[in-house]
Design a protein around this motif. Structure first.
Motif, PDB file in Angstrom:
ATOM      1  N   ASN A  11       0.822  -1.208   0.000  1.00 25.15           N
ATOM      2  CA  ASN A  11       0.000   0.000   0.000  1.00 25.15           C
ATOM      3  C   ASN A  11       0.855   1.256   0.000  1.00 25.15           C
ATOM      4  OD1 ASN A  11      -2.657  -0.957  -0.103  1.00 25.15           O
ATOM      5  ND2 ASN A  11      -2.580  -1.523   2.054  1.00 25.15           N
ATOM      6  N   VAL A  12       1.909   1.265   0.796  1.00 24.85           N
ATOM      7  CA  VAL A  12       2.799   2.428   0.834  1.00 24.85           C
ATOM      8  C   VAL A  12       3.495   2.611  -0.514  1.00 24.85           C
ATOM      9  CG1 VAL A  12       4.914   3.337   1.872  1.00 24.85           C
ATOM     10  CG2 VAL A  12       3.124   2.421   3.327  1.00 24.85           C
ATOM     11  N   VAL A  13       3.988   1.520  -1.099  1.00 22.60           N
ATOM     12  CA  VAL A  13       4.651   1.600  -2.408  1.00 22.60           C
ATOM     13  C   VAL A  13       3.676   2.111  -3.461  1.00 22.60           C
ATOM     14  CG1 VAL A  13       5.679   0.211  -4.246  1.00 22.60           C
ATOM     15  CG2 VAL A  13       6.405  -0.118  -1.884  1.00 22.60           C
TER      16      VAL A  13
ATOM     17  N   ALA B 119       1.782   6.328  -7.133  1.00 26.96           N
ATOM     18  CA  ALA B 119       0.654   7.142  -7.607  1.00 26.96           C
ATOM     19  C   ALA B 119       0.918   8.623  -7.379  1.00 26.96           C
ATOM     20  CB  ALA B 119      -0.631   6.712  -6.910  1.00 26.96           C
ATOM     21  N   SER B 120       1.535   8.980  -6.264  1.00 28.87           N
ATOM     22  CA  SER B 120       1.848  10.383  -5.996  1.00 28.87           C
ATOM     23  C   SER B 120       2.884  10.912  -6.976  1.00 28.87           C
ATOM     24  CB  SER B 120       2.370  10.547  -4.571  1.00 28.87           C
ATOM     25  OG  SER B 120       1.351  10.285  -3.659  1.00 28.87           O
ATOM     26  N   ALA B 121       3.882  10.098  -7.288  1.00 29.71           N
ATOM     27  CA  ALA B 121       4.917  10.528  -8.225  1.00 29.71           C
ATOM     28  C   ALA B 121       4.362  10.699  -9.632  1.00 29.71           C
ATOM     29  CB  ALA B 121       6.068   9.526  -8.226  1.00 29.71           C
ATOM     30  N   VAL B 122       3.470   9.816 -10.035  1.00 28.81           N
ATOM     31  CA  VAL B 122       2.903   9.875 -11.388  1.00 28.81           C
ATOM     32  C   VAL B 122       1.959  11.062 -11.541  1.00 28.81           C
ATOM     33  CG1 VAL B 122       1.368   8.654 -12.989  1.00 28.81           C
ATOM     34  CG2 VAL B 122       3.198   7.427 -11.827  1.00 28.81           C
TER      35      VAL B 122
ATOM     36  N   GLU C 140      -3.418  18.754 -12.986  1.00 24.31           N
ATOM     37  CA  GLU C 140      -4.154  19.949 -12.561  1.00 24.31           C
ATOM     38  C   GLU C 140      -4.743  19.780 -11.166  1.00 24.31           C
ATOM     39  OE1 GLU C 140      -8.637  20.349 -14.250  1.00 24.31           O
ATOM     40  OE2 GLU C 140      -7.068  20.221 -15.742  1.00 24.31           O
ATOM     41  N   GLU C 141      -4.910  18.542 -10.711  1.00 26.07           N
ATOM     42  CA  GLU C 141      -5.336  18.337  -9.329  1.00 26.07           C
ATOM     43  C   GLU C 141      -4.293  18.875  -8.355  1.00 26.07           C
ATOM     44  OE1 GLU C 141      -5.511  15.721 -11.519  1.00 26.07           O
ATOM     45  OE2 GLU C 141      -7.681  15.616 -11.754  1.00 26.07           O
ATOM     46  N   ALA C 142      -3.032  18.796  -8.761  1.00 28.47           N
ATOM     47  CA  ALA C 142      -1.964  19.307  -7.899  1.00 28.47           C
ATOM     48  C   ALA C 142      -2.078  20.824  -7.753  1.00 28.47           C
ATOM     49  CB  ALA C 142      -0.600  18.932  -8.462  1.00 28.47           C
ATOM     50  N   SER C 143      -2.455  21.528  -8.823  1.00 27.37           N
ATOM     51  CA  SER C 143      -2.604  22.982  -8.706  1.00 27.37           C
ATOM     52  C   SER C 143      -3.806  23.330  -7.827  1.00 27.37           C
ATOM     53  CB  SER C 143      -2.738  23.625 -10.081  1.00 27.37           C
ATOM     54  OG  SER C 143      -3.931  23.218 -10.707  1.00 27.37           O
ATOM     55  N   THR C 144      -4.882  22.546  -7.917  1.00 24.29           N
ATOM     56  CA  THR C 144      -6.027  22.761  -7.040  1.00 24.29           C
ATOM     57  C   THR C 144      -5.630  22.509  -5.590  1.00 24.29           C
ATOM     58  OG1 THR C 144      -7.516  22.030  -8.781  1.00 24.29           O
ATOM     59  CG2 THR C 144      -8.399  22.058  -6.548  1.00 24.29           C
ATOM     60  N   ARG C 145      -4.869  21.453  -5.372  1.00 23.76           N
ATOM     61  CA  ARG C 145      -4.404  21.132  -4.023  1.00 23.76           C
ATOM     62  C   ARG C 145      -3.535  22.255  -3.472  1.00 23.76           C
ATOM     63  NH1 ARG C 145      -2.780  16.248  -4.994  1.00 23.76           N
ATOM     64  NH2 ARG C 145      -0.698  16.849  -5.637  1.00 23.76           N
ATOM     65  N   ARG C 146      -2.629  22.782  -4.298  1.00 22.80           N
ATOM     66  CA  ARG C 146      -1.787  23.899  -3.849  1.00 22.80           C
ATOM     67  C   ARG C 146      -2.625  25.124  -3.522  1.00 22.80           C
ATOM     68  NH1 ARG C 146       1.727  21.739  -7.660  1.00 22.80           N
ATOM     69  NH2 ARG C 146       0.936  23.066  -9.294  1.00 22.80           N
ATOM     70  N   PHE C 147      -3.661  25.364  -4.308  1.00 25.02           N
ATOM     71  CA  PHE C 147      -4.551  26.497  -4.057  1.00 25.02           C
ATOM     72  C   PHE C 147      -5.220  26.373  -2.695  1.00 25.02           C
ATOM     73  CE2 PHE C 147      -8.943  28.098  -4.232  1.00 25.02           C
ATOM     74  CZ  PHE C 147      -8.684  29.451  -4.402  1.00 25.02           C
ATOM     75  N   PHE C 148      -5.790  25.216  -2.411  1.00 21.48           N
ATOM     76  CA  PHE C 148      -6.476  25.030  -1.139  1.00 21.48           C
ATOM     77  C   PHE C 148      -5.506  24.975   0.030  1.00 21.48           C
ATOM     78  CE2 PHE C 148      -9.980  23.677  -3.897  1.00 21.48           C
ATOM     79  CZ  PHE C 148     -10.966  24.495  -3.373  1.00 21.48           C
ATOM     80  N   HIS C 149      -4.345  24.398  -0.159  1.00 24.34           N
ATOM     81  CA  HIS C 149      -3.347  24.403   0.914  1.00 24.34           C
ATOM     82  C   HIS C 149      -2.897  25.822   1.228  1.00 24.34           C
ATOM     83  CE1 HIS C 149      -2.001  19.916   0.657  1.00 24.34           C
ATOM     84  NE2 HIS C 149      -3.305  20.066   0.836  1.00 24.34           N
TER      85      HIS C 149
END
Length: 139
Positions: free
Chosen positions: A8-10, A15-18, A23-32
Motif C-alpha cells: 500500500n505504501v509503495v 501514484a503520488s509521483a505519477v 491539474e489536481e496538484a494545482s487545485t491542491r496547492r490552491f487550497f493548501h
C-alpha cells in the motif's frame, strides 16, 4: 498485514509521483495556500509539532500498543503475590493507570498548547467564488 502495508505504501508513493504535475496538484496547492493563510497556529505551534508527534506516538506505543507489555513487570512480577506488588495492585494496572493519566495530559497539550481546539484567527466566508476563479483560469 506487513506485506499489505508495504505494498500500500509503495502504491501510494508511485501514484503520488505519477500524478504530481496534474491539474489536481494545482487545485491542491490552491487550497493548501488558503488553509495556510487562515491557520491560527503561529510559529510556536509549528516548533512544537515534532514534540507533539513524539509524545503522541510514544503514548500510543506504551498505553495501547506493544509497549504495554512492559507494564507486566514494571511495578512487580505478575506472578508475585499481593504483598510483593508495588501499590498493592498488579503491575499492568498501575502501568495502564499511569499511561491513561498521561493521555489526559497529552490531550490537554494537543488542545491548548498546540491550539488544535481553536478556530481560525482570520474570519473567512465561502470560497465558492475563489473556486470559480480557479476553474476559469484553467480554461
Amino acid at each position: 498485514a506487513l506485506w499489505g502495508l508495504f505494498f500500500n505504501v509503495v502504491t501510494c508513493l508511485i501514484a503520488s509521483a505519477v500524478t504530481a504535475g496534474t491539474e489536481e496538484a494545482s487545485t491542491r496547492r490552491f487550497f493548501h495556500g488558503f488553509l495556510r493563510e487562515h491557520d491560527s497556529s503561529g510559529p510556536r505551534r509549528r516548533g512544537l509539532a515534532s514534540v507533539a508527534w513524539v509524545l503522541t506516538l510514544g503514548w500510543i506505543f506504551f498505553a495501547i500498543g506493544p509497549g504495554a507489555v512492559f507494564g507486566n513487570w514494571a511495578f512487580g512480577a505478575p506472578d508475585a503475590g499481593y504483598e510483593e506488588w508495588d501499590f498493592a495492585m498488579p503491575s499492568i494496572w498501575v502501568w495502564q493507570l499511569l499511561w491513561w493519566g498521561g493521555g489526559v495530559l497529552l490531550i490537554w497539550f494537543l488542545a491548548y498548547a498546540m491550539r488544535l481546539s481553536s478556530g481560525p484567527v482570520k474570519q473567512f466566508g465561502a470560497i465558492a467564488e475563489d473556486v470559480r476563479t480557479l476553474e476559469r483560469t484553467r480554461e
